[in-house]
Design a protein around this motif. Structure first.
Motif, short mmCIF file in Angstrom:
data_model
loop_
_atom_site.label_atom_id
_atom_site.label_comp_id
_atom_site.label_asym_id
_atom_site.label_seq_id
_atom_site.Cartn_x
_atom_site.Cartn_y
_atom_site.Cartn_z
N ALA A 348 56.00 37.16 44.77
CA ALA A 348 54.89 37.99 45.21
C ALA A 348 55.33 38.96 46.31
CB ALA A 348 53.74 37.12 45.70
N LYS A 349 56.19 38.51 47.21
CA LYS A 349 56.69 39.41 48.25
C LYS A 349 57.52 40.54 47.65
CE LYS A 349 56.62 36.12 52.09
NZ LYS A 349 57.41 35.41 53.12
N LEU A 350 58.34 40.21 46.65
CA LEU A 350 59.15 41.23 46.00
C LEU A 350 58.27 42.21 45.23
CD1 LEU A 350 61.88 42.39 45.07
CD2 LEU A 350 61.84 40.73 43.19
N VAL A 351 57.32 41.69 44.46
CA VAL A 351 56.45 42.57 43.67
C VAL A 351 55.60 43.45 44.59
CG1 VAL A 351 54.46 42.58 42.12
CG2 VAL A 351 56.44 41.15 41.60
N GLY A 352 55.08 42.88 45.66
CA GLY A 352 54.32 43.70 46.60
C GLY A 352 55.14 44.83 47.18
N TYR A 353 56.37 44.52 47.52
CA TYR A 353 57.30 45.52 48.06
C TYR A 353 57.56 46.63 47.04
CZ TYR A 353 62.10 47.26 48.92
OH TYR A 353 63.22 48.03 49.07
N LEU A 354 57.83 46.25 45.79
CA LEU A 354 58.11 47.23 44.75
C LEU A 354 56.87 48.05 44.40
CD1 LEU A 354 60.33 44.99 42.44
CD2 LEU A 354 61.12 46.87 43.91
N ALA A 355 55.72 47.40 44.37
CA ALA A 355 54.48 48.11 44.06
C ALA A 355 54.19 49.17 45.11
CB ALA A 355 53.32 47.13 43.95
N ARG A 356 54.40 48.84 46.37
CA ARG A 356 54.19 49.82 47.44
C ARG A 356 55.21 50.95 47.33
NH1 ARG A 356 53.39 44.95 50.17
NH2 ARG A 356 55.54 44.95 50.93
N LYS A 357 56.44 50.61 47.03
CA LYS A 357 57.51 51.61 46.96
C LYS A 357 57.27 52.62 45.85
CE LYS A 357 62.58 51.91 46.54
NZ LYS A 357 63.85 51.12 46.46
N TRP A 394 48.40 33.17 37.27
CA TRP A 394 48.18 34.57 37.67
C TRP A 394 47.18 34.68 38.81
CZ3 TRP A 394 51.31 38.33 36.48
CH2 TRP A 394 52.03 38.31 35.28
N SER A 395 46.17 33.85 38.84
CA SER A 395 45.16 33.95 39.89
C SER A 395 45.78 33.68 41.26
CB SER A 395 44.02 32.96 39.61
OG SER A 395 43.02 33.06 40.61
N HIS A 396 46.54 32.59 41.36
CA HIS A 396 47.20 32.29 42.64
C HIS A 396 48.22 33.37 42.99
CE1 HIS A 396 49.03 30.16 45.90
NE2 HIS A 396 50.16 29.98 45.26
N TYR A 397 48.93 33.88 41.99
CA TYR A 397 49.93 34.91 42.21
C TYR A 397 49.30 36.16 42.82
CZ TYR A 397 54.18 37.60 41.04
OH TYR A 397 55.32 38.35 41.09
N PHE A 398 48.14 36.55 42.31
CA PHE A 398 47.48 37.75 42.86
C PHE A 398 46.85 37.46 44.22
CE2 PHE A 398 48.49 39.81 39.02
CZ PHE A 398 48.33 41.17 39.25
N ASP A 399 46.48 36.23 44.48
CA ASP A 399 46.06 35.88 45.84
C ASP A 399 47.22 36.11 46.81
OD1 ASP A 399 43.52 35.18 45.05
OD2 ASP A 399 43.92 33.03 45.01
N LEU A 400 48.42 35.69 46.42
CA LEU A 400 49.60 35.90 47.27
C LEU A 400 49.92 37.39 47.42
CD1 LEU A 400 51.93 33.06 45.91
CD2 LEU A 400 50.77 33.10 48.12
N ALA A 403 45.71 40.73 46.39
CA ALA A 403 44.85 41.48 45.47
C ALA A 403 44.13 40.49 44.56
CB ALA A 403 45.69 42.45 44.65
N PRO A 404 43.22 39.68 45.12
CA PRO A 404 42.58 38.63 44.32
C PRO A 404 41.85 39.19 43.11
CG PRO A 404 41.43 38.97 46.41
CD PRO A 404 42.71 39.72 46.50
N LEU A 405 41.82 38.40 42.05
CA LEU A 405 41.24 38.82 40.78
C LEU A 405 39.77 38.44 40.68
CD1 LEU A 405 44.15 37.53 38.51
CD2 LEU A 405 43.76 39.90 39.21
N GLY A 406 39.00 39.25 39.99
CA GLY A 406 37.63 38.87 39.62
C GLY A 406 36.62 39.00 40.74
N GLY A 407 35.33 39.01 40.33
CA GLY A 407 34.24 38.95 41.28
C GLY A 407 33.82 40.27 41.88
#
Length: 624
Positions: A348-357, A394-400, A403-407
């Motif tokens: 999640a830290k890597l994906v967050g970094y790449l998504a921002r980049k 996936w739900s826990h992954y997006f919490d990390l 960017a929580p899913l749903g609702g």
């Protein structure tokens, strides 16, 4: 990959954190049966002289205190303390060598089908034996009894701590690693202790790790200058070779200049179907395929193989490859059925970094699994891979990811986000340990769809996966009649406690009772055929119109997939994309060309996998 060992810094921050680990006495047994595991941690901590919050923190980084139905993790770990037993878990075989997927997925080149060979498990996946010796008990007891599993983990921590001034090195050693990876694992444990956490486990236990404030935080290890990673993870460089091969061939990726040449739209989550050392050997094989990163299960260590500016051969769809970053996670989609918290956090830290980049949206239309990548043509659909499988949370992954899913929608919205309770959602799959054999009950991100609002009705027909028109099956690899957590679909109907969504041209029904919703109202956009069009074609890639290709680049066919998107049906939109094709068939990058057309497409959630429709064929409508 072997790493050199080094001593860990004794920072003032660590000393401050350790001195605050107080209150070690075991608490009295709780009358509430949901508090049993909390008591087990307290009792084991007192018995072996381990600070209770250290024991809780280590367990959380391994399993989040879950028992996972007694099944092994993707790295052969059992129970809350992730005691490893490869003998019992067994060496898994690779689905990456099954089927017909060409990892490049480029019609301009011959299909590539390299074989990985057998996966050799590392020697370190056998900590249950050491724990059993310390407790004078059997390995089976430690695998199957959560309380004894916790005692085994406490005994190991106590042994690792013997003769040391604090608990930092003991926690680092528990990861099974050395160097920066072990230090990062320990930092994550103590960061968790500082922030605290409370959750209900997969078997209904309420566990709390009370926050222990510290004045500062540990220093995260530095990474080599030639890797693209956030500072808060341990990352190393294991380069994939760009190398000429006999027969006018080359491997194992393509050089590019992204995002200048092409925008990166997706991050693709894979599992390795092999163990760390084997997978890293494959990444360095010029005759094999490629991906950008691999993440280790035990401690979350990241290895980068291909620069993100370059195109790796990983997703089986050349359009997706050219527009994505591929991340492999050590593990197996079926044989091992859960992923460690250390891996989730590092990823999640890597994906967050790449998504921002690269400006990649943090949603399930852009952060996708390999199992969500579409086939390129009707012929390639049956051979597409299905990792990381239905047990990736996936739900826990997006919490990390933050960017929580749903609702986010209003009740009655015409668009829903699939978001079941992972632990409680346990669909029955088969084939984890052989065709037709029932998989062990496990929490899952997948929601199974039926052709009618009834559990006894047949599953949906996926004519791409099952060309003869037979219904989909419950085989773990069969994604033809299931929806994934985080994906959004247009509502097609409601009947009592059942909801239908538009899916591959059909209504897919799932049980969605008021007291246990598996789908949440959403807001967004949907597509539907323009007035006057009875059906519109659906595609697996967004290639340009023939007129866009220069004379020296072969025109790539725009081939529809074998599905129907009919008038009156609606599908969730992930936005409009331009048409592109990256022509790269030679070792000399001077011959590579990015073809961009005037044709526009809309990415949609069409079934379990994403797909594309021509923008001129559809209307975009708001869904509320």
């Amino acid at each position: 990959m072997p790493m050199s060992s080094r001593s860990f810094p004794r920072t003032a921050a660590l000393a401050a954190a350790i001195t605050l680990l107080t209150g070690l006495a075991a608490t009295p047994a709780q009358a509430d049966p949901t508090q049993t595991r909390q008591h087990d941690f307290a009792a084991a901590a007192a018995e072996f002289g381990v600070p209770e919050n250290v024991l809780l923190g280590v367990s959380y980084l391994e399993s989040r205190w879950d028992v996972n139905g007694g099944t092994p993790s993707t790295s052969a770990g059992y129970g809350p303390m992730h005691l490893t037993d490869l003998r019992e878990a067994g060496a898994a075989t690779s689905h990456h060598d099954e089927g017909t997927e060409d990892p490049r997925g480029d019609d301009a080149r011959p299909a590539l089908h390299p074989k990985a060979g057998p996966a050799t498990p590392p020697q370190g996946l056998q900590t249950v034996d050491e724990a059993a010796r310390l407790l004078n008990t059997e390995a089976k007891t430690l695998r199957t009894d959560p309380a004894q599993n916790i005692r085994g983990g406490a005994a190991l921590l106590a042994k690792y701590h013997a003769g040391r001034p604090d608990w930092y090195d003991a926690v680092a050693r528990y990861s099974g690693s050395t160097g920066a990876a072990a230090q990062t694992f320990a930092d994550e444990v103590f960061d968790t202790i500082r922030t605290g956490v409370t959750r209900t486990t997969d078997d209904g236990q309420q566990v709390t790790l009370t926050a222990t404030p510290a004045t500062t935080t540990p220093q995260h290890p530095g990474n080599p200058a030639n890797v693209e990673c956030p500072r808060s993870v341990a990352c190393e460089s294991v380069p994939a070779p760009y190398q000429e091969l006999p027969g006018d061939d080359y491997g194992n990726h393509d050089l590019a200049n992204r995002p200048v040449s092409q925008k990166i739209d997706h991050i693709v989550i894979h599992d390795t179907e092999g163990y760390w050392d084997n997978v890293l050997d494959l990444a360095q094989d010029p005759t094999y395929v490629s991906w950008h990163y691999t993440i280790r299960s035990a401690d979350g260590l990241i290895a980068q193989h291909v620069p993100t500016k370059d195109v790796a051969w990983h997703a089986g769809n050349w359009y997706v490859n050219a527009k994505s970053i591929g991340i492999e996670h050590e593990g197996f989609a079926a044989k091992g059925t859960w992923y460690t918290e250390a891996m989730y956090r590092s990823s999640a830290k890597l994906v967050g970094y790449l998504a921002r980049k690269y400006g990649i949206p943090l949603d399930r239309a852009h952060i996708i699994g390999h199992d969500n990548v579409p086939g390129t043509t009707p012929a390639t659909i049956p051979g597409m891979h299905w990792d990381p499988g239905p047990y990736w949370d996936w739900s826990h992954y997006f919490d990390l990811l933050g960017a929580p899913l749903g609702g986010f929608g209003l009740p009655g919205s015409s668009l829903v986000t699939i978001d079941p309770d992972f632990a409680k959602n346990q669909p029955v799959f088969t084939g984890c340990d052989g065709a037709g054999t029932a998989c062990a009950p496990r929490g899952s991100e997948a929601v199974v769809l039926h052709s009618e609002p009834s559990e006894t009705s047949p599953l949906l027909v996926d004519v791409g996966l099952h060309p003869k028109g037979t219904p989909s099956t419950t085989e773990v690899s069969d994604v033809g009649s299931r929806a994934a957590t985080g994906q959004q679909y247009a509502v097609a109907g409601v009947s009592g406690d059942w909801t239908a969504i538009w899916y591959l041209g059909q209504k897919g029904w799932f049980h969605n009772p008021r007291n246990a919703r598996v789908a949440k109202p959403a807001i967004g956009w949907v597509v539907t055929p323009k007035p006057g069009l009875a059906t519109v074609p659906v595609y697996g890639r967004a290639y340009p119109e023939p007129e866009a290709y220069p004379a020296n680049v072969p025109v790539q066919a725009i081939t529809p997939l074998p599905y129907t998107l009919s008038a009156g049906q609606k599908y969730s939109s992930a936005g409009t994309v331009g048409s592109e094709y990256y022509y790269a068939v030679t070792f000399d990058v001077a011959d590579h060309v990015v073809v961009k057309g005037k044709l526009k497409y809309v990415q949609i959630q069409f079934g379990y996998r994403i797909a594309f429709v021509k923008a001129d064929d559809v209307r975009l409508l708001p869904a509320f």
